[in-house]
Scaffold this active site. Structure first.
Site, PDB file in Angstrom:
ATOM      1  N   GLU A 102       0.914  -1.100   0.015  1.00  0.00           N
ATOM      2  CA  GLU A 102      -0.075  -0.093  -0.137  1.00  0.00           C
ATOM      3  C   GLU A 102       0.789   1.334   0.141  1.00  0.00           C
ATOM      4  O   GLU A 102       0.499   2.286   0.674  1.00  0.00           O
ATOM      5  CB  GLU A 102      -1.058   0.009   1.077  1.00  0.00           C
ATOM      6  CG  GLU A 102      -2.009  -1.242   0.975  1.00  0.00           C
ATOM      7  CD  GLU A 102      -2.760  -1.079   2.398  1.00  0.00           C
ATOM      8  OE1 GLU A 102      -3.720  -1.491   2.594  1.00  0.00           O
ATOM      9  OE2 GLU A 102      -2.184  -1.034   3.481  1.00  0.00           O
TER      10      GLU A 102
HETATM   11  C1  TNX Z   1      -4.447  -4.079   4.842  1.00  0.00           C
HETATM   12  S1  TNX Z   1      -2.871  -6.254   4.352  1.00  0.00           S
HETATM   13  C2  TNX Z   1      -3.108  -3.844   5.218  1.00  0.00           C
HETATM   14  C3  TNX Z   1      -2.751  -3.290   6.758  1.00  0.00           C
HETATM   15  C4  TNX Z   1      -4.147  -3.517   7.378  1.00  0.00           C
HETATM   16  C5  TNX Z   1      -4.956  -4.370   7.085  1.00  0.00           C
HETATM   17  C6  TNX Z   1      -6.328  -4.408   7.922  1.00  0.00           C
HETATM   18  C7  TNX Z   1      -1.830  -5.521   4.241  1.00  0.00           C
HETATM   19  C8  TNX Z   1      -0.614  -5.702   3.720  1.00  0.00           C
HETATM   20  N1  TNX Z   1      -1.901  -4.042   4.472  1.00  0.00           N
HETATM   21  O1  TNX Z   1      -2.190  -2.200   6.727  1.00  0.00           O
HETATM   22  O2  TNX Z   1      -3.914  -3.230   8.609  1.00  0.00           O
HETATM   23  O3  TNX Z   1      -5.202  -4.127   5.829  1.00  0.00           O
HETATM   24  O4  TNX Z   1      -7.176  -5.744   7.605  1.00  0.00           O
END
Ligand code: TNX
Length: 531
Positions: A347
């Site tokens: 992300e």
């Molecule tokens: C997505 S899963 C994210 C996390 C969040 C999560 C919450 C991932 C690699 N990144 O930063 O905590 O969703 O479900």
């Protein structure tokens, strides 16, 4: 003359049979994860105050393994089982030979024997053996019971070599004791990898001696604005050592270049851009001028206590960033005996695509320099992966396929199945639901090798269940989200798919639930199970 002979044979076997005890209940024992092979024998073994644990073989950890078993059996039975090399009715034998996590457990009326090629195998045999005792074995005080174990033979080995769970200690901080507790529960389910998500926008949780503000500033808050916290390097080593005693490898994660607000709040120079303030410097009084800004460094970010994602990035085009990354990776790698370093990579929505690629490729080289294999969230597969590095599939099968095309493996953590922070249903008091609602049956009924047509058995590095903690603040919260689903994921990681059956798991998890109850674990009592 054939008939009379046959008749005699039938008669003799009938007499023999009627003398024998019925088959034991080993086959219906509630072992989780389910072993590869269980064959019931006749009768049972009964533990008594004269029982003893004999260790056979040559290795430093054998005595400790004997003590692990003795200490698991002591509180409820009150028996002080000696551990020695001379003799005993419970034998742990290390065979040596090819390294593997397999074990064999044989229970006869007067002898229990666990054999394995490795200490880890013996450890798993011990976990199975404890599950063969009546659930009252979990009691913390002396209990009147007959401590019998059904006779038979179990031959067992894991399907996947990496069986993990992730704990996000960044969104909400969890103490060393909480982590040890989590390790204990993981070990009982034969999980062998603890991934610690040590940094994120809301907190930096590991002391880095060369960059002290990370914890003095970045470690002092958390989601919702609580006090946060961090592990000193001594704390971290204590966690590693405790995990090792439980045959668990710790995988530290420093999430980057996104999810870095805590670091950006600790050091202005890691922030991208130079934010020259508006206005005329010549009219400013001393004290109004931010010297960091005049030096060319942007201001440190504000501490963040919300739960948005994707807004932060390290300055990927500054050398100071790589100095920072290298210092962090070096200090942590030096304390981490395990072969992996998790570099995050998820992300990074505000990092330019090209910058992201350059950054991730460069960081992989830094982890390699310190002797570690990189693992990263599936987005890292959009860059050139070094040989042996692993992409952790959470969201995008396309990314998993990019990794596979490069000849790299995938760690399976599909959010729709394996995320322990997803709500069970719309009424769950904790959790998120952006990926799915995950009831216990949903967490159990899936197969990593058939999850996506592009991901085959040989592409799978292992299975991991992450617990993100935006909504999880306490151990009680953690218990509610993790149990019982972690047992479902542990079984998917350990037991071959053709052996897994939901209706059978439903019965076994009900028994496991009693064990958790006795241990005071406030698990989610899924309506899918008759507890
Ligand atoms: C997505 S899963 C994210 C996390 C969040 C999560 C919450 C991932 C690699 N990144 O930063 O905590 O969703 O479900």
């Amino acid at each position: 003359m054939r008939k009379p002979v046959l008749g005699l044979v039938t008669l003799i076997s009938a007499v023999l049979f009627s003398c024998q005890k019925p088959l034991s209940e080993l086959e219906s024992a509630a072992i989780i994860p389910l072993p590869s092979s269980i064959v019931a024998g006749h009768g049972s073994f009964e533990l008594n105050s004269g029982s003893a644990i004999q260790i056979i073989g040559n290795s430093e950890g054998l005595q400790g393994l004997g003590e692990v078993l003795a200490s698991r059996l002591k509180p409820a039975t009150g028996f002080d089982l000696p551990v020695n090399a001379d003799g005993g009715d419970i034998q742990l034998e290390l065979l040596g030979g090819e390294e593997s996590e397999a074990y064999t457990l044989v229970v006869e009326e007067d002898l229990i024997k666990i054999t394995a090629n490795s200490e880890a195998g013996l450890f798993y045999g011990i976990q199975t053996l404890v599950q063969l005792f009546p659930v009252a074995i979990e009691n913390n005080s002396i209990t009147e019971a007959s401590w019998t174990v059904p006779a038979g033979k179990i031959v067992d080995q894991p399907e996947y070599g990496y069986r993990g769970s992730m704990l996000d200690v960044a969104r909400h901080f969890f103490t060393v004791d909480d982590v040890k507790y989590y390790i204990d529960e993981m070990a009982k389910l034969k999980l062998n990898s603890l991934h610690l998500h040590l940094t994120d926008d809301q907190g930096w949780r590991i002391e880095i001696k060369s960059w002290p503000n990370l914890t003095t500033i970045g470690g002092k808050s958390e989601v919702g604005g609580g006090d946060g916290g961090f592990y000193t390097q001594e704390d971290y080593k204590e966690i590693i050592a405790y995990a090792a005693k439980n045959y668990i490898t710790v995988i530290p994660e420093i999430d980057m270049p996104g999810h870095t607000n805590a670091a950006l709040a600790s050091y202005g120079e890691l922030n991208p851009g130079v934010n020259l303030p508006d206005g005329d410097f010549s009219t400013m009084n001393e004290g109004e001028i931010d010297f960091d800004i005049l030096d060319g460094d942007p201001k440190a970010a504000e501490i963040y206590t919300g739960i948005e994602v994707g807004f932060s990035t390290l300055a990927t085009n500054k050398e100071i960033t790589y100095q920072f990354v290298e210092d962090v990776i070096r200090e942590i790698s030096e304390m981490t005996p395990g072969p992996y370093f998790h570099i995050g990579g998820d992300e990074s929505h505000v990092t330019e695509k090209d910058d992201y690629i350059e950054f991730v490729e460069r960081v992989q080289k830094i982890t390699a320099k310190y002797g570690k294999t990189s693992i990263g969230w599936d987005e890292i597969a959009t860059t050139e992966l070094l040989k042996g590095n692993v992409a952790q599939f959470w969201a995008l099968a396309e990314n998993a396929k990019l990794a596979i095309e490069q000849g790299n493996q995938v760690l399976m953590s599909p959010a729709k199945k394996a995320y322990l922070d997803m709500q069970y249903d719309s009424t769950s008091r904790l959790g998120l639901h952006w990926a799915a609602y995950i009831e216990l049956d949903s967490a159990y009924i899936w197969d990593p090798e058939n999850y996506d047509p592009g991901i085959k058995k040989q592409d799978i590095f292992g299975i991991e269940a992450p617990l993100w903690t935006e909504t999880i603040e306490t151990r009680e919260d953690l218990n509610y989200m993790v149990f019982p689903r972690i047992a479902a994921i542990a079984e998917i990681a350990w037991t071959p798919s053709e052996k897994r059956e939901w209706s059978d798991f439903q019965k076994r998890i009900a028994v496991q639930g009693k064990r958790w109850d006795i241990n005071g674990i406030g698990l989610y009592k899924s309506p899918k199970v008759e507890w």
